[in-house]
Structures are given as C-alpha cells and as structure tokens.
Write a protein that holds these residues in place. Sequence first.
Motif, PDB file in Angstrom:
ATOM      1  N   VAL A 108       0.837  -1.209   0.000  1.00  0.00           N
ATOM      2  CA  VAL A 108       0.000   0.000   0.000  1.00  0.00           C
ATOM      3  C   VAL A 108       0.869   1.256   0.000  1.00  0.00           C
ATOM      4  CG1 VAL A 108      -1.646   1.330   1.385  1.00  0.00           C
ATOM      5  CG2 VAL A 108      -1.997  -1.103   1.039  1.00  0.00           C
ATOM      6  N   THR A 109       1.921   1.263   0.791  1.00  0.00           N
ATOM      7  CA  THR A 109       2.813   2.427   0.833  1.00  0.00           C
ATOM      8  C   THR A 109       3.443   2.673  -0.529  1.00  0.00           C
ATOM      9  OG1 THR A 109       3.306   1.920   3.137  1.00  0.00           O
ATOM     10  CG2 THR A 109       4.790   3.438   2.026  1.00  0.00           C
ATOM     11  N   ARG A 110       3.836   1.606  -1.195  1.00  0.00           N
ATOM     12  CA  ARG A 110       4.428   1.743  -2.537  1.00  0.00           C
ATOM     13  C   ARG A 110       3.413   2.301  -3.527  1.00  0.00           C
ATOM     14  NH1 ARG A 110       4.471  -2.019  -6.527  1.00  0.00           N
ATOM     15  NH2 ARG A 110       5.989  -1.656  -8.160  1.00  0.00           N
ATOM     16  N   GLN A 111       2.182   1.798  -3.465  1.00  0.00           N
ATOM     17  CA  GLN A 111       1.143   2.289  -4.374  1.00  0.00           C
ATOM     18  C   GLN A 111       0.837   3.760  -4.119  1.00  0.00           C
ATOM     19  OE1 GLN A 111      -0.106   0.622  -6.897  1.00  0.00           O
ATOM     20  NE2 GLN A 111       1.081  -1.176  -6.390  1.00  0.00           N
ATOM     21  N   VAL A 112       0.742   4.134  -2.852  1.00  0.00           N
ATOM     22  CA  VAL A 112       0.446   5.527  -2.510  1.00  0.00           C
ATOM     23  C   VAL A 112       1.580   6.431  -2.964  1.00  0.00           C
ATOM     24  CG1 VAL A 112       0.201   7.125  -0.553  1.00  0.00           C
ATOM     25  CG2 VAL A 112      -1.112   5.014  -0.620  1.00  0.00           C
ATOM     26  N   TRP A 113       2.819   6.001  -2.750  1.00  0.00           N
ATOM     27  CA  TRP A 113       3.963   6.826  -3.159  1.00  0.00           C
ATOM     28  C   TRP A 113       3.965   7.002  -4.671  1.00  0.00           C
ATOM     29  CZ3 TRP A 113       8.227   7.238  -6.117  1.00  0.00           C
ATOM     30  CH2 TRP A 113       9.130   8.244  -5.769  1.00  0.00           C
ATOM     31  N   ASN A 114       3.719   5.919  -5.400  1.00  0.00           N
ATOM     32  CA  ASN A 114       3.680   6.006  -6.866  1.00  0.00           C
ATOM     33  C   ASN A 114       2.576   6.942  -7.331  1.00  0.00           C
ATOM     34  OD1 ASN A 114       5.821   4.314  -7.252  1.00  0.00           O
ATOM     35  ND2 ASN A 114       4.568   2.498  -7.570  1.00  0.00           N
ATOM     36  N   GLN A 115       1.427   6.890  -6.657  1.00  0.00           N
ATOM     37  CA  GLN A 115       0.307   7.727  -7.065  1.00  0.00           C
ATOM     38  C   GLN A 115       0.586   9.199  -6.781  1.00  0.00           C
ATOM     39  OE1 GLN A 115      -3.372   6.671  -5.189  1.00  0.00           O
ATOM     40  NE2 GLN A 115      -4.571   7.371  -6.927  1.00  0.00           N
ATOM     41  N   ARG A 116       1.224   9.486  -5.650  1.00  0.00           N
ATOM     42  CA  ARG A 116       1.485  10.884  -5.290  1.00  0.00           C
ATOM     43  C   ARG A 116       2.644  11.490  -6.065  1.00  0.00           C
ATOM     44  NH1 ARG A 116       0.926  10.621   1.244  1.00  0.00           N
ATOM     45  NH2 ARG A 116      -1.329  10.429   1.283  1.00  0.00           N
ATOM     46  N   HIS A 117       3.678  10.706  -6.311  1.00  0.00           N
ATOM     47  CA  HIS A 117       4.877  11.258  -6.918  1.00  0.00           C
ATOM     48  C   HIS A 117       5.046  10.894  -8.383  1.00  0.00           C
ATOM     49  CE1 HIS A 117       5.666  11.294  -2.584  1.00  0.00           C
ATOM     50  NE2 HIS A 117       6.255  12.429  -2.861  1.00  0.00           N
ATOM     51  N   GLY A 118       4.148  10.107  -8.896  1.00  0.00           N
ATOM     52  CA  GLY A 118       4.197   9.770 -10.311  1.00  0.00           C
ATOM     53  C   GLY A 118       5.224   8.701 -10.608  1.00  0.00           C
ATOM     54  N   VAL A 119       5.001   8.025 -11.676  1.00  0.00           N
ATOM     55  CA  VAL A 119       5.889   6.960 -12.104  1.00  0.00           C
ATOM     56  C   VAL A 119       6.259   7.234 -13.549  1.00  0.00           C
ATOM     57  CG1 VAL A 119       6.098   4.473 -12.439  1.00  0.00           C
ATOM     58  CG2 VAL A 119       4.723   5.352 -10.588  1.00  0.00           C
ATOM     59  N   VAL A 120       7.496   7.008 -13.876  1.00  0.00           N
ATOM     60  CA  VAL A 120       7.905   7.148 -15.266  1.00  0.00           C
ATOM     61  C   VAL A 120       7.345   5.951 -16.012  1.00  0.00           C
ATOM     62  CG1 VAL A 120       9.850   7.291 -16.840  1.00  0.00           C
ATOM     63  CG2 VAL A 120       9.972   8.372 -14.603  1.00  0.00           C
ATOM     64  N   SER A 121       6.423   6.228 -16.907  1.00  0.00           N
ATOM     65  CA  SER A 121       5.759   5.148 -17.617  1.00  0.00           C
ATOM     66  C   SER A 121       6.345   5.011 -19.008  1.00  0.00           C
ATOM     67  CB  SER A 121       4.258   5.444 -17.712  1.00  0.00           C
ATOM     68  OG  SER A 121       3.628   4.450 -18.453  1.00  0.00           O
ATOM     69  N   VAL A 122       6.784   3.854 -19.339  1.00  0.00           N
ATOM     70  CA  VAL A 122       7.316   3.585 -20.672  1.00  0.00           C
ATOM     71  C   VAL A 122       6.299   2.716 -21.385  1.00  0.00           C
ATOM     72  CG1 VAL A 122       9.210   2.574 -21.970  1.00  0.00           C
ATOM     73  CG2 VAL A 122       9.647   3.671 -19.782  1.00  0.00           C
ATOM     74  N   PRO A 123       5.690   3.227 -22.467  1.00  0.00           N
ATOM     75  CA  PRO A 123       4.675   2.417 -23.142  1.00  0.00           C
ATOM     76  C   PRO A 123       5.286   1.182 -23.778  1.00  0.00           C
ATOM     77  CG  PRO A 123       5.164   4.391 -24.412  1.00  0.00           C
ATOM     78  CD  PRO A 123       5.904   4.518 -23.116  1.00  0.00           C
ATOM     79  N   ALA A 124       4.473   0.187 -23.902  1.00  0.00           N
ATOM     80  CA  ALA A 124       4.931  -1.050 -24.527  1.00  0.00           C
ATOM     81  C   ALA A 124       5.278  -0.792 -25.985  1.00  0.00           C
ATOM     82  CB  ALA A 124       3.835  -2.116 -24.427  1.00  0.00           C
ATOM     83  N   SER A 125       6.174  -1.575 -26.515  1.00  0.00           N
ATOM     84  CA  SER A 125       6.626  -1.360 -27.890  1.00  0.00           C
ATOM     85  C   SER A 125       5.466  -1.511 -28.867  1.00  0.00           C
ATOM     86  CB  SER A 125       7.736  -2.339 -28.235  1.00  0.00           C
ATOM     87  OG  SER A 125       7.278  -3.665 -28.075  1.00  0.00           O
ATOM     88  N   THR A 126       4.496  -2.388 -28.564  1.00  0.00           N
ATOM     89  CA  THR A 126       3.368  -2.555 -29.478  1.00  0.00           C
ATOM     90  C   THR A 126       2.504  -1.302 -29.491  1.00  0.00           C
ATOM     91  OG1 THR A 126       2.134  -3.612 -27.704  1.00  0.00           O
ATOM     92  CG2 THR A 126       3.266  -5.046 -29.257  1.00  0.00           C
ATOM     93  N   ALA A 127       2.300  -0.698 -28.317  1.00  0.00           N
ATOM     94  CA  ALA A 127       1.504   0.527 -28.259  1.00  0.00           C
ATOM     95  C   ALA A 127       2.218   1.651 -29.010  1.00  0.00           C
ATOM     96  CB  ALA A 127       1.265   0.935 -26.807  1.00  0.00           C
ATOM     97  N   ARG A 128       3.525   1.741 -28.839  1.00  0.00           N
ATOM     98  CA  ARG A 128       4.298   2.771 -29.529  1.00  0.00           C
ATOM     99  C   ARG A 128       4.206   2.580 -31.043  1.00  0.00           C
ATOM    100  NH1 ARG A 128       9.249   1.729 -27.563  1.00  0.00           N
ATOM    101  NH2 ARG A 128       8.749   2.771 -25.617  1.00  0.00           N
ATOM    102  N   GLN A 129       4.296   1.326 -31.490  1.00  0.00           N
ATOM    103  CA  GLN A 129       4.219   1.030 -32.915  1.00  0.00           C
ATOM    104  C   GLN A 129       2.844   1.400 -33.476  1.00  0.00           C
ATOM    105  OE1 GLN A 129       6.695   0.140 -34.860  1.00  0.00           O
ATOM    106  NE2 GLN A 129       5.402   0.076 -36.662  1.00  0.00           N
ATOM    107  N   LEU A 130       1.767   1.082 -32.747  1.00  0.00           N
ATOM    108  CA  LEU A 130       0.417   1.432 -33.212  1.00  0.00           C
ATOM    109  C   LEU A 130       0.252   2.943 -33.334  1.00  0.00           C
ATOM    110  CD1 LEU A 130      -1.779  -1.084 -31.198  1.00  0.00           C
ATOM    111  CD2 LEU A 130      -1.387  -1.051 -33.661  1.00  0.00           C
ATOM    112  N   ARG A 131       0.752   3.687 -32.351  1.00  0.00           N
ATOM    113  CA  ARG A 131       0.651   5.152 -32.417  1.00  0.00           C
ATOM    114  C   ARG A 131       1.425   5.700 -33.607  1.00  0.00           C
ATOM    115  NH1 ARG A 131       1.527   5.373 -26.907  1.00  0.00           N
ATOM    116  NH2 ARG A 131       3.576   6.272 -27.208  1.00  0.00           N
ATOM    117  N   LYS A 132       2.585   5.114 -33.855  1.00  0.00           N
ATOM    118  CA  LYS A 132       3.401   5.563 -34.994  1.00  0.00           C
ATOM    119  C   LYS A 132       2.659   5.313 -36.308  1.00  0.00           C
ATOM    120  CE  LYS A 132       7.959   4.864 -37.033  1.00  0.00           C
ATOM    121  NZ  LYS A 132       9.203   4.085 -36.963  1.00  0.00           N
ATOM    122  N   GLU A 133       2.036   4.145 -36.427  1.00  0.00           N
ATOM    123  CA  GLU A 133       1.299   3.835 -37.656  1.00  0.00           C
ATOM    124  C   GLU A 133       0.107   4.765 -37.836  1.00  0.00           C
ATOM    125  OE1 GLU A 133       0.288  -0.249 -37.299  1.00  0.00           O
ATOM    126  OE2 GLU A 133       2.361  -0.939 -37.553  1.00  0.00           O
TER     127      GLU A 133
END
Length: 138
Positions: A79-104
């Motif tokens: 719970v502490t980890r989830q709360v910290w991530n929610q408050r301070h943000g997480v660097v999100s790296v999209p999956a390669s498939t999602a990146r490829q779809l956006r590029k197309e």
Amino acid sequence: MGTAERSGLWIDEPARRRRMPDPVRTSAVRAVLIVALTLVQAMIAVLCTLADSWLAFPMVLSSVGSTVVATWGVLDVWVTRQVWNQRHGVVSVPASTARQLRKERRQARRAARSRRGVARPDSVNIRRRGRAGQLTHS
C-alpha cells in the motif's frame, strides 16, 4: 606498486535499479523484522509442542496473532508503494506494441492530410460552441 593499488580496490558500477523511496523502504524493513520475529516465534511454538512444554499453547496462540500482524506488515509495504507512486508519479514507458500502433496511426493521418492537399484554414479548425449534445447559455 601493483595494479590493484593504482586502480583502487574496487570499481564502482551504476545501480541496476533505482533506490526505493524512503517511506517504502521504511515499511519494507519493518515488514522484514516482523516476519522474521513471526518465523522465530512459530519455530519456538513447534519446538515447545514437540517437547510437551506448558508454553506450547500460549506460543501457538501468539504465533497466530503474529501471523496476522506479519500479513498486515507485508500489505503495508504494498500500500505504501502504491500511494507513493500515485502521489509522486511513475515514469511510464509504453509497450513497444503501443508505440508502434501510435506511430502507424500518426503516419496514416499525415498521409491522409498530404493527399487532401492544402491544409484547411484555421477558422475551420476552431471548434464551434453550441453543437448538439452540449449545454450552452445561448
């Protein structure tokens, strides 16, 4: 002088993973200590039971209570980890498939725009107010 003295005793390497945030690390240390004490207590309960000691029954009862506390400690880390991530943000790296779809999709939009020829005037791109389904004061 040997090569070890000139180059130092060790070579610093960059960390593979980032350090845990302080609140998460604190709760993780707390959870590890509680779980370790619970395991020791359970082992004592087993040994007391095997030795037919009068202490067996109280140790079993306290082991059950300690198990509940240890479960709470582990959940506290999560719970502490989830709360910290929610408050301070997480660097999100999209999956390669999602990146490829956006590029197309982006390439398809550009190709469609270039086929149309000249871009539309800015006045057409401005959204009109008062379309169906929107609340307006007019």
